[in-house]
Design an enzyme around this catalytic site. Structure first.
Site, PDB file in Angstrom:
ATOM      1  N   CYS A  39      -2.961  -2.739  -8.929  1.00  0.00           N
ATOM      2  CA  CYS A  39      -3.533  -3.942  -8.338  1.00  0.00           C
ATOM      3  C   CYS A  39      -2.859  -4.207  -6.995  1.00  0.00           C
ATOM      4  O   CYS A  39      -1.697  -3.843  -6.799  1.00  0.00           O
ATOM      5  CB  CYS A  39      -3.301  -5.111  -9.321  1.00  0.00           C
ATOM      6  SG  CYS A  39      -3.776  -6.740  -8.718  1.00  0.00           S
ATOM      7  N   GLY A  40      -3.556  -4.866  -6.104  1.00  0.00           N
ATOM      8  CA  GLY A  40      -2.941  -5.249  -4.839  1.00  0.00           C
ATOM      9  C   GLY A  40      -1.755  -6.183  -5.024  1.00  0.00           C
ATOM     10  O   GLY A  40      -0.894  -6.279  -4.150  1.00  0.00           O
TER      11      GLY A  40
END
Length: 162
Positions: A35-36
């Site tokens: 995930c970012g």
């Protein structure tokens, strides 16, 4: 009944043993490796190191419901967290945090509002819930709120056991 009464498995085997955290402050975070927001693991680990001796722990809850960003096996997740971010805090089994298969732990959490008044479904990976020593939700933080932000630090310090 507090969150400490909920049963949830550990990442690799057995139980995450939530009753052992009764009397401590716990930051529960639904986590994902792809995930970012995954770099938040570093800040979560620093919180663990900073406050563990004062009755605090981070509890990571892997979840693959948001664009499949936690696809790994338990061993892969544990290895990634340890090797990439030096994670020492406990991780539970991978669970669902939304929908009809929502884990009972999240059934107990989602009604708590965050600073903007949001309640209900988890919006994304890295949504955070601070649990007080009594097992009640003390604070909820949106996914984008950094673990070491002033508001999270203030809430943790206020929730630490006396």
């Amino acid at each position: 009944m507090s969150i400490f009464d909920v049963e949830i498995g550990g990442l690799r085997d057995g139980s995450a043993d939530l009753p052992r955290y009764r009397g401590t402050a716990v930051l529960i975070v639904n986590v994902a490796s792809k995930c970012g927001l995954t770099p938040q693991y570093a800040g979560l680990e620093r919180l663990q190191e900073r406050y563990a001796e004062r009755g605090f722990t981070v509890l990571g809850v892997p979840c693959n419901q948001f664009l499949g960003q936690e696809p790994g096996t338990p061993d892969e997740i544990a290895e990634f967290c340890s090797a990439t971010y030096g994670v020492t805090f406990p991780l539970t089994e991978k669970v669902e945090v939304n929908g009809e298969n929502r884990h009972p732990l999240y059934d107990r959490l989602v009604d708590a509002p965050d600073a903007e008044g949001h309640t209900g479904d988890i919006r994304w990976n890295f949504e955070k819930f601070l649990i007080g020593p009594d097992g009640a939700v003390a604070a909820r933080f949106a996914p984008q709120v950094e673990p070491e932000s002033a508001e999270v630090i203030a809430a943790i310090e206020k929730s630490l056991p006396a």
